[in-house]
Design an enzyme around this catalytic site. Sequence first.
Site, PDB file in Angstrom:
ATOM      1  N   LYS A  67     -30.381  -7.561 -33.646  1.00 51.39           N
ATOM      2  CA  LYS A  67     -30.260  -7.006 -32.283  1.00 51.39           C
ATOM      3  C   LYS A  67     -29.581  -5.640 -32.280  1.00 51.39           C
ATOM      4  O   LYS A  67     -29.947  -4.763 -31.499  1.00 51.39           O
ATOM      5  CB  LYS A  67     -29.524  -7.974 -31.363  1.00 51.39           C
ATOM      6  CG  LYS A  67     -28.132  -8.325 -31.828  1.00 51.39           C
ATOM      7  CD  LYS A  67     -27.504  -9.413 -31.009  1.00 51.39           C
ATOM      8  CE  LYS A  67     -26.261  -9.946 -31.697  1.00 51.39           C
ATOM      9  NZ  LYS A  67     -26.545 -10.930 -32.727  1.00 51.39           N
TER      10      LYS A  67
ATOM     11  N   GLY B 215     -32.591 -16.238 -29.100  1.00 49.56           N
ATOM     12  CA  GLY B 215     -32.866 -17.288 -30.094  1.00 49.56           C
ATOM     13  C   GLY B 215     -34.318 -17.709 -30.087  1.00 49.56           C
ATOM     14  O   GLY B 215     -35.215 -16.899 -30.298  1.00 49.56           O
TER      15      GLY B 215
ATOM     16  N   ILE C 224     -36.150 -18.693 -27.552  1.00 46.98           N
ATOM     17  CA  ILE C 224     -36.919 -18.480 -26.314  1.00 46.98           C
ATOM     18  C   ILE C 224     -37.909 -17.339 -26.555  1.00 46.98           C
ATOM     19  O   ILE C 224     -37.500 -16.253 -26.971  1.00 46.98           O
ATOM     20  CB  ILE C 224     -35.999 -18.054 -25.144  1.00 46.98           C
ATOM     21  CG1 ILE C 224     -34.822 -18.998 -24.979  1.00 46.98           C
ATOM     22  CG2 ILE C 224     -36.780 -17.962 -23.853  1.00 46.98           C
ATOM     23  CD1 ILE C 224     -33.802 -18.510 -23.972  1.00 46.98           C
TER      24      ILE C 224
ATOM     25  N   GLY D 161     -19.148 -24.843 -34.180  1.00 48.83           N
ATOM     26  CA  GLY D 161     -20.049 -23.856 -34.767  1.00 48.83           C
ATOM     27  C   GLY D 161     -20.766 -22.992 -33.747  1.00 48.83           C
ATOM     28  O   GLY D 161     -21.656 -22.222 -34.092  1.00 48.83           O
TER      29      GLY D 161
ATOM     30  N   GLU E  87     -18.119 -17.827 -33.668  1.00 46.63           N
ATOM     31  CA  GLU E  87     -17.754 -17.336 -34.997  1.00 46.63           C
ATOM     32  C   GLU E  87     -16.238 -17.423 -35.185  1.00 46.63           C
ATOM     33  O   GLU E  87     -15.476 -17.516 -34.219  1.00 46.63           O
ATOM     34  CB  GLU E  87     -18.170 -15.861 -35.145  1.00 46.63           C
ATOM     35  CG  GLU E  87     -19.641 -15.589 -34.923  1.00 46.63           C
ATOM     36  CD  GLU E  87     -20.505 -16.030 -36.095  1.00 46.63           C
ATOM     37  OE1 GLU E  87     -19.983 -16.175 -37.220  1.00 46.63           O
ATOM     38  OE2 GLU E  87     -21.713 -16.243 -35.873  1.00 46.63           O
TER      39      GLU E  87
ATOM     40  N   ASP F 130     -22.277  -8.460 -27.689  1.00 47.08           N
ATOM     41  CA  ASP F 130     -23.519  -9.109 -28.132  1.00 47.08           C
ATOM     42  C   ASP F 130     -24.569  -9.097 -27.007  1.00 47.08           C
ATOM     43  O   ASP F 130     -25.721  -8.716 -27.216  1.00 47.08           O
ATOM     44  CB  ASP F 130     -23.209 -10.549 -28.564  1.00 47.08           C
ATOM     45  CG  ASP F 130     -24.459 -11.329 -28.944  1.00 47.08           C
ATOM     46  OD1 ASP F 130     -24.942 -11.161 -30.078  1.00 47.08           O
ATOM     47  OD2 ASP F 130     -24.962 -12.089 -28.101  1.00 47.08           O
TER      48      ASP F 130
ATOM     49  N   LYS G  31     -28.362  -6.966 -26.397  1.00 46.65           N
ATOM     50  CA  LYS G  31     -29.585  -7.671 -26.002  1.00 46.65           C
ATOM     51  C   LYS G  31     -30.170  -7.118 -24.708  1.00 46.65           C
ATOM     52  O   LYS G  31     -31.390  -7.021 -24.574  1.00 46.65           O
ATOM     53  CB  LYS G  31     -29.296  -9.171 -25.891  1.00 46.65           C
ATOM     54  CG  LYS G  31     -28.993  -9.815 -27.248  1.00 46.65           C
ATOM     55  CD  LYS G  31     -28.463 -11.226 -27.102  1.00 46.65           C
ATOM     56  CE  LYS G  31     -28.152 -11.840 -28.467  1.00 46.65           C
ATOM     57  NZ  LYS G  31     -27.512 -13.158 -28.354  1.00 46.65           N
TER      58      LYS G  31
END
Length: 376
Positions: free
Chosen positions: A53, A82, A84, A135, A138, A149, A153
């Site tokens: 990304k 992800g 989608i 999980g 991070e 992040d 996107k």
Amino acid sequence: SLVNGAHLTTDVNDILEDPDIDIVVEVIGGEDPAFDYIKRALEHKKYVVTANKELIAKHKKTFFDLAKENHVDIFFEASVGGGIPIIKSFKVGYSANEIESVYGILNGTTNFILTKLFEDNQEFNHVLAQAQELGFAEADPTADVSGLDAAYKIVILTAVALKRNIQIEDIYYEGIDEIQLKDIQYLDEFGYRVRLIAKAKHVNDDHVFVAVYPTAIPSDHPLAMVRNEFNAVYSTGNMVGESMVYGKGAGSLPTGSAVMSDILDIAFDIYTHQSRRNLETHLQSANVVSIDENETKFYLRLLVKDAPGVLEEVSAQFKLADVSIKQFLQKESTKGEAQIVLITDIVKESKFNDIKSALLRLDVVTTIDSTIRVGL
């Protein structure tokens, strides 16, 4: 060397310079050396599939131009949402539309945290630790929690859906680290859920508004129903109207699914005709409207002196600025102080900041503890 019948190499040139290899998949992450590898793969007339990304957000125009020059394409479904198929939705499914606006829950970590804050009545740090154990977050969750992040996107979706070339430096982004359980509970009383929303919308021919920030949205809105690590993209097209694509936004299997679907998409076409439908050949530059010009409702939580006439003094500041208060609650009182929460009518950000400064100058206002934008 051969591993399970496949050639294994640690020299990228073995891949880039092999004329029998048609597709190069990059899942290294980061900017260096991935940028160089993708650039060279396109120059060697190879199709590229990537989940990166950061690279697509920063260098999309370079990659699109190189792919066009070399009669190949670059696919990046796995870089947003992800598993989608959101890139394909805008490229193919909605291609007869002019997309007017995109609102996305694009980060599973922050959505998981915001869901658990509300549903488990736990504070931010506790929920973050839980997300790390499971999980979903991070060890260093900074990029997720800060909104970076999601910002990468939405820059990509601005190119794909709005056909506008903007940079990460152009946009305002804000994370969820200031969100407190108390605010989520008070907003629930008002009928809202808090989600980290990445938004991109046309303002006029050469201006777009693109930003990422926590947003209180009506609890019956489809995006308010998106829970835990799920992602969703809610968009408006001039023909299709409103629609939402929803699914697993992160994880090795959903991401692997997106990478493989791109590989298969290329493979279906590669021997019959050259497909370059993924390329944005008319990606226009655009000015991004400043966050100061953004118009929205605001939720505000104040700590004030618990004394007669305080509410009148507070509301007088809004009246002076000609801004209505839509909802108002007085909450708990302790040690001569009280918490009040309110939601304003729609107001320009710069004007709202002036009102906040005026409130802080009042003797009766101790602190402004929280502000959250309200409504898409």
